[in-house]
Write a protein that holds these residues in place. Structure first.
Motif, PDB file in Angstrom:
ATOM      1  N   ILE A   1       0.767  -1.345  -0.004  1.00  0.00           N
ATOM      2  CA  ILE A   1      -0.016   0.041  -0.107  1.00  0.00           C
ATOM      3  C   ILE A   1       1.020   1.305   0.017  1.00  0.00           C
ATOM      4  CG2 ILE A   1      -1.775   1.305   1.633  1.00  0.00           C
ATOM      5  CD1 ILE A   1      -2.588  -1.635   2.404  1.00  0.00           C
TER       6      ILE A   1
ATOM      7  N   THR B   1      -4.086   4.909  10.536  1.00  0.00           N
ATOM      8  CA  THR B   1      -4.445   4.402   9.308  1.00  0.00           C
ATOM      9  C   THR B   1      -3.590   3.090   8.854  1.00  0.00           C
ATOM     10  OG1 THR B   1      -5.241   6.348   8.466  1.00  0.00           O
ATOM     11  CG2 THR B   1      -4.388   4.885   6.895  1.00  0.00           C
TER      12      THR B   1
ATOM     13  N   GLU C   1      -4.277  -0.006  10.594  1.00  0.00           N
ATOM     14  CA  GLU C   1      -5.602  -0.663  10.114  1.00  0.00           C
ATOM     15  C   GLU C   1      -4.776  -1.434   8.930  1.00  0.00           C
ATOM     16  OE1 GLU C   1      -8.037   2.683   9.370  1.00  0.00           O
ATOM     17  OE2 GLU C   1      -8.345   2.933  11.343  1.00  0.00           O
ATOM     18  N   GLN C   2      -4.262  -0.526   7.897  1.00  0.00           N
ATOM     19  CA  GLN C   2      -3.745  -1.337   6.650  1.00  0.00           C
ATOM     20  C   GLN C   2      -2.920  -2.712   6.960  1.00  0.00           C
ATOM     21  OE1 GLN C   2      -5.224  -0.511   3.738  1.00  0.00           O
ATOM     22  NE2 GLN C   2      -6.390   0.822   4.972  1.00  0.00           N
TER      23      GLN C   2
ATOM     24  N   ALA D   1      -0.834   5.653   1.981  1.00  0.00           N
ATOM     25  CA  ALA D   1      -1.652   5.589   3.611  1.00  0.00           C
ATOM     26  C   ALA D   1      -1.779   7.199   3.790  1.00  0.00           C
ATOM     27  CB  ALA D   1      -0.497   5.298   4.573  1.00  0.00           C
TER      28      ALA D   1
ATOM     29  N   ILE E   1      -5.234   7.505   2.081  1.00  0.00           N
ATOM     30  CA  ILE E   1      -6.158   7.060   2.923  1.00  0.00           C
ATOM     31  C   ILE E   1      -6.625   7.825   4.276  1.00  0.00           C
ATOM     32  CG2 ILE E   1      -6.949   4.788   4.128  1.00  0.00           C
ATOM     33  CD1 ILE E   1      -5.029   3.498   2.043  1.00  0.00           C
TER      34      ILE E   1
ATOM     35  N   VAL F   1      -5.240  -5.291   7.229  1.00  0.00           N
ATOM     36  CA  VAL F   1      -5.547  -5.781   5.669  1.00  0.00           C
ATOM     37  C   VAL F   1      -4.748  -6.523   5.119  1.00  0.00           C
ATOM     38  CG1 VAL F   1      -6.325  -4.664   3.464  1.00  0.00           C
ATOM     39  CG2 VAL F   1      -7.267  -3.546   5.771  1.00  0.00           C
ATOM     40  N   MET F   2      -3.531  -5.915   5.045  1.00  0.00           N
ATOM     41  CA  MET F   2      -2.166  -6.753   4.254  1.00  0.00           C
ATOM     42  C   MET F   2      -2.043  -8.201   4.951  1.00  0.00           C
ATOM     43  SD  MET F   2       0.841  -4.573   2.737  1.00  0.00           S
ATOM     44  CE  MET F   2       1.369  -6.075   1.987  1.00  0.00           C
TER      45      MET F   2
END
Length: 953
Positions: free
Chosen positions: A178, A245, A248-249, A181, A184, A252-253
């Motif tokens: 990502i 953020t 959070e990511q 960031a 986002i 997700v990853m």
């Protein structure tokens, strides 16, 4: 060869005397009108000075930081031994500044220095200023010729998030992750186009409305608003919001790649700075969701560490942090690429996988010519697995070169840059483009030169061997330069970074170099002039490794017709280099051991970036075992064993006399190897075919396959202890020992000739026979057998060396048939790694109620200004908990508690305080009292070890 290598190269002289060339076309590329100001330091500054002078550039100057020249005695920049004109030396507080505001001040100061002193160009080398878009842009706007990529290239390629987006557009393979960031984070607060426009109006941002309207996605629009905020110098998000953020990511990853660790990397980092790796989810308890939650909890503090390290915490700084998949088996490879804005050309690759904490240690050329030669040899020898890997490596190299040229075209590359990739067997991923010349650039330029040919007359051409020179040519005549041909100079080259680090490779500042042997034939040494002698007295001038900047002392390079040649030459350079001083710690011995590890295993091995720490752990295990031996006691036991079986007192007396005379001949090199486990690791690696372990015996046995006398002779040479009447006795074999060893070698040379037998096992069997072989009478045969017994007497002590390898399982760290490296699982255990680091470099002896500084540096009690300290008076801490940060040679190291306890007193008052190794930092009360081993217990342990060793021989 030394730094003068380039000055003595006729091809360079041919090119650099452009003004006197018979061809007007060649003459037109003269660069004598360039007047550059050098604003970097270290070896690249000295190299630039040498290259400029050879190019006929007479008017150049340098910046000189106060940290480089004032703070420490004997730390005066050694380049001043060459540049003695004070009007061309310009003093500044620091090269870059500690934050954005100070960087802006420094940029304005540099422009003023250039304008006031008649400089028309700027050279930044491989310092971080070289990749500062604001700095490059400011130089361009001031009318100064920037010797390096233009600001557009620095922006499009230098910012890691922009680079990844560009790479995806032009079909370059990238690491999954990502890259937005910050966008986002902004969209969480301003979730649509109207909200973004309202924000831009509210903050009065210089928004590029056409670009905003043309952006295809909402995230792209957010990025354009963010770019405007950076231009104005305002923040649209807080670090805490960004960190949330990223946490959070990470989750997700983590769901997409649950088996991999995740790397956080600041877009403005480089050189190992500004990145951290999160733990593997599997290292935590619970199901995947719970594991990922625990990983994510660690992200915010790491984000803060990253931004602090790259000094991107200021108002209006771009704080974007990439979230990338960490490829666990990665090899770090890079392609040198050059361009003029119209054409691009790849110049081969470099393997930089041998690194630790993202800091490169040993860098090796990767050329199609060398790989083809290695492939041919592997096929001829029937090594099919190796051949398959080499064939794949050739295909990967060619594809990386192609993609580097495509990416270079996409970002308008108009100078020298480096296309960095990670390679995982048959796959590769683009990481970033470094828009500057690299520290290891000579690895490439020693393999390839550039031939510029007049497109209208092919008989007119000139050849460039130096990438610094190529950068100057591109800055002065870029648009006119035709695309060059790549000329092969050498198939292979290798570079060792000589750093001020201890045996565990931790930075060690403050030492003084008091003696450094001259560069030997075949050595290319970039040391910024440290080893230059006083021009009047020819005496070496002391140099203080002050530690204000990085830990690099020098770059040592060699070349070869194949990789083995280059490694063997580097090993010889390291063997004979003498570097001595006060409180001096370097990685010279580490490099000597490492290079010999590859020579003894497989020079074409494919190490990953995970190799060095397990290797250090294996070396630490060697040292731990060596520490448990009393060498004198062991030799006494060997002597006692040699006397058993002798019947007469005369025989025993004669044998005792022989053993006593040979004691120091045999034990001095062992003592030296025991003292330095890195050199021991190298010795074990290149000697592993000289003995055999018989694990099937009741107790493991060691059998010599090579004559221990010859091994002893080679060991003295390996340790650079050959006899030399002009050397100090402490550093060489003693004359009477050399006489014994020389006689022994002569005896075996003649014996092998007469018996027509060079195999030691067969020779031993022949010498055990009672009947003399044909051509030797009985009396002479008895004398030969007696001489053999005498020369071999005591040599069992040499078996201590392979015995240590056997009990530590040193040879389990080896190269597989497919060129990968087998790393035993135990060497990856973090607890063992930390323990062995302390074996390699024992911490300062502390009282039971103190915590001492492990090294010198700058002390910080908290993670960032304004945050609470890690611990304070009354705090209880657990083992492994962070206590403080110490900055050593640009690297920020978080120091964890070695045990649990309570802080009773903090002994360092202020952040930024300079501390020294062994200095008490905290008074504490430990949770448990450590009971130290008594002298009697140690002696019993040593005797037990010796008994086990005697059983093995």
């Amino acid at each position: 060869m030394s730094n003068d290598y380039y000055l003595n190269n006729p091809l360079i002289h041919q090119q650099r005397r452009l003004a006197g060339h018979s061809s007007e076309w060649v003459q037109s590329f003269s660069c004598t009108h360039m007047k550059p100001l050098i604003i970097c330091r270290g070896p690249i500054r000295k190299e630039a000075m040498d290259v400029f002078e050879e190019m006929g550039i007479e008017h150049y100057g340098i910046l000189l930081s106060e940290k480089d020249s004032i703070v420490y005695q004997n730390a005066l920049a050694p380049e001043l031994r060459q540049l003695t004109d004070p009007d061309r030396v310009h003093r500044v507080p620091d090269y870059t500044g500690v934050d954005k505001e100070e960087r802006d001040v420094r940029i304005r100061q540099i422009i003023k220095i250039a304008k006031d002193n008649g400089y028309n160009a700027i050279f930044t080398g491989y310092g971080f200023m070289a990749e500062d878009e604001n700095m490059v842009s400011a130089m361009e706007q001031a009318g100064l010729n920037f010797i390096g990529p233009c600001s557009r290239t620095v922006h499009d390629a230098g910012l890691k998030d922009e680079a990844k987006r560009t790479a995806l557009k032009v079909g370059v393979s990238v690491t999954p992750g990502i890259d937005n960031a910050t966008a986002i984070t902004l969209l969480k607060k301003h979730s649509d186009e109207q909200a973004l426009l309202a924000l831009a109006e509210e903050q009065q941002l210089p928004l590029k409305r056409d670009a905003f309207d043309a952006a295809e996605t909402l995230a792209d629009k957010a990025d354009i608003v963010l770019a405007a905020s950076y231009d104005k110098g305002v923040d649209l998000y807080s670090i805490d919001e960004l960190a949330a953020t990223i946490a959070e990511q990470v989750v997700v990853m983590g769901r997409d790649y649950p088996q991999n660790r995740i790397r956080l990397k600041c877009i403005g980092g480089g050189g190992g700075k500004g990145q951290r790796i999160l733990p593997n989810p599997s290292s935590f308890d619970g199901d995947l969701d719970k594991q990922l939650a625990q990983v994510a909890e660690l992200a915010p503090s790491l984000v803060l560490e990253i931004l602090n390290e790259v000094k991107a915490t200021g108002q209006g700084d771009n704080k974007n942090v990439l979230i990338e998949l960490n490829i666990e088996t990665t090899r770090h490879q890079e392609i040198q690429v050059i361009g003029n804005g119209d054409w691009t050309l790849a110049m081969g690759g470099r393997d930089c996988s041998l690194q630790m904490h993202e800091q490169k240690l040993l860098e090796v050329s990767v050329t199609a010519e060398d790989l083809e030669a290695a492939l041919t040899e592997a096929v001829k020898a029937g090594r099919d697995n190796e051949a398959q890997i080499l064939k794949q490596d050739i295909e990967t190299l060619l594809e990386m070169e192609r993609q580097s040229e495509v990416f270079g075209q996409a970002v308008g590359l108009d100078s020298v840059s480096t296309f960095e990739c990670i390679v995982d067997r048959d796959k590769h991923f683009f990481m970033e483009m470094n828009t500057r010349i690299q520290v290891e650039h000579r690895v490439t330029e020693l393999c390839y030169a550039l031939k510029f040919i007049n497109p209208n007359n092919h008989s007119e051409f000139f050849v460039v061997n130096s990438l610094v020179e190529a950068m100057v040519l591109l800055a002065a005549h870029g648009s006119r330069l035709p695309k060059p041909e790549r000329l092969l100079r050498h198939n292979a080259s290798v570079e060792a970074r000589l750093n001020a680090t201890n045996h565990a490779l931790a930075p060690h500042a403050g030492g003084v170099i008091e003696h450094w042997s001259d560069a030997r034939e075949g050595e290319i040494r970039d040391d910024q002039g440290i080893s230059m002698h006083n021009p009047d007295t020819d005496v070496f001038m002391k140099y203080h490794l002050a530690g204000a900047y990085d830990s690099n002392i020098a770059l040592l390079l060699t070349v070869g017709n194949e990789r083995r040649d280059s490694y063997e030459r580097l090993a010889e350079i390291l063997r004979t280099t003498e570097l001595r001083g006060k409180d001096l710690a370097t990685n010279l011995e580490f490099h000597y051991g490492l290079v010999n590890w590859f020579l003894g295993n497989n020079i074409n091995a494919r190490p990953t970036t995970r190799f060095i720490v397990p290797y250090l752990t294996a070396v630490g295990l060697l040292k731990q075992q060596a520490n448990d031996f009393d060498l004198k006691h062991a030799y006494q036991q060997v002597c006692a064993k040699a006397l058993t079986g002798l019947r007469s007192n005369d025989e025993k007396a004669a044998m005792q006399q022989v053993l006593a005379r040979k004691e120091l001949l045999l034990t001095r090199p062992i003592e030296r190897l025991f003292a330095d486990p890195h050199i021991l690791a190298g010795w074990l690696s290149i000697n592993q075919d000289n003995f055999r372990f018989d694990a099937a015996a009741k107790s493991p046995q060691i059998t010599w396959l090579a004559n221990p006398v010859r091994v002893l002779k080679e060991t003295y040479h390996f340790l650079n202890m050959d006899f030399n009447p002009h050397s100090p006795a402490a550093t060489m074999i003693w004359d009477h020992d050399d006489e014994v060893l020389t006689q022994a070698i002569a005896f075996y040379d003649e014996l092998e000739r007469r018996l027509d037998c060079s195999d030691f096992t067969e020779l031993n069997a022949l010498l055990a026979a009672k009947t003399a072989p044909q051509g030797i009478d009985a009396e002479q045969w008895l004398a030969i057998q007696s001489a053999h017994i005498g020369y071999q007497a005591g040599c069992d002590i040499l078996s201590l060396l392979p015995y240590i390898a056997m009990v530590t399982d040193f040879y389990a760290l080896n190269v597989a048939d497919d060129l990968s490296i087998n790393i035993p699982e135990r060497l990856t255990d973090e607890a063992l790694q930390n323990k062995m680091a302390k074996v390699l470099v024992p911490p300062p002896v502390a009282k039971s109620d103190e915590i001492l500084a492990p090294t010198g540096g700058m002390f910080y009690a908290c993670e960032a200004p304004g945050l609470p300290p890690f611990v304070e008076v009354g705090s209880h801490f657990e083992a492994g908990q962070p206590l403080y940060i110490i900055e050593v040679m640009k690297m920020f190291n978080k120091v964890n508690a070695p045990f649990a306890g309570t802080i009773e007193k903090v002994l360092v008052k202020d952040d930024g305080t300079i501390i020294s190794k062994g200095q008490p930092l905290f008074k504490i009360t430990p949770d448990e009292i450590v009971i130290e081993e008594t002298a009697e217990e140690r002696q019993a342990r040593v005797e037990k070890q010796t008994s086990a060793y005697l059983a093995a021989i």
